[in-house]
Design a protein around this motif. Sequence first.
Motif, PDB file in Angstrom:
ATOM      1  N   CYS A 144       0.863  -1.183   0.000  1.00  0.00           N
ATOM      2  CA  CYS A 144       0.000   0.000   0.000  1.00  0.00           C
ATOM      3  C   CYS A 144       0.895   1.227   0.000  1.00  0.00           C
ATOM      4  N   GLY A 177       2.822   5.990   5.120  1.00  0.00           N
ATOM      5  CA  GLY A 177       2.211   4.673   5.125  1.00  0.00           C
ATOM      6  C   GLY A 177       1.170   4.454   6.192  1.00  0.00           C
ATOM      7  N   CYS A 188       3.311  -1.280   4.239  1.00  0.00           N
ATOM      8  CA  CYS A 188       2.919   0.106   3.957  1.00  0.00           C
ATOM      9  C   CYS A 188       4.148   1.002   4.141  1.00  0.00           C
TER      10      CYS A 188
END
Length: 282
Positions: free
Chosen positions: A34, A42, A60
């Motif tokens: 992500c 993140g 992330c």
Amino acid sequence: MPMSERSFLGLSAAGFHRVAYTQWGRDDAPAVLCVHGLTRNGRDFDPLALALADRRRVACPDVVGRGKSAWLPVPALYGYPQYCADMAALIARMGVDQVDWVGTSMGGLIGMTLAAQPNNPIRRLVINDVGPLISKVGLQRIADYVGKDPVFEDVAAVEAYLRFTLMGFGRLTDGQWRHLAEHSARQRPDGLLGLAYDPGIADAFKAQPMQDVDLWALWDRVTCPVLVLRGAESDLLTAETAEEMTRRGPGARIIEIPHTGHAPALMSEEQIAVVRSFLLDA
């Protein structure tokens, strides 16, 4: 599922730099990356990562120059070649052959760039409110605030600033705005707070002529399944461009998020459910 904070070393023309990331879920689960937008980090993905962590290993990253990652000593090095190289290093660090990708704005462009490369590892791609034709109007709005280095007395002041500059995120709860603010603040040497990104990230961004950006040649080389989320009031991804994305390249599926501009925060149960279904129900 527990969250852990990790890091790896990226390499630029100025030397090595630390890239921080959070990881959720089991190391042996299929991987999801992500990747956030231009000035974000993140931790924006905490709610989504938690929702995926029962069946996925979710990483992330804080893209270099943001969050807890290092700042580059030469601002001119901030750009997509560096960001793509660092994300390739993260995939290698995770030791996986395939990843699903969720990218908001800048993170979506990094994902699209990687997915257009031969032999790329991206299995499924979620692009959040960006596309292969980027509106000059939206770019100008971002240019008006990116690179500034405001100073705040406390997290409440950071939150008030974010509520204004990120109003396109949509209807967030007070708790969600506070979460964004807490992870968007950095401690300055004078004891006050600044934003958790290097103002130098704006140098390369503002060096380009302010005009529509055409990346259709990249889009047409993407072959994996793609879900595109568009804020119904977005000024960066127009409805016309989103519609064209269904006809060209991988033939994306488009979902429009009401009451939202640039970009949907991916924090609400409804938005999370859309992403989870696309990634897990394939």
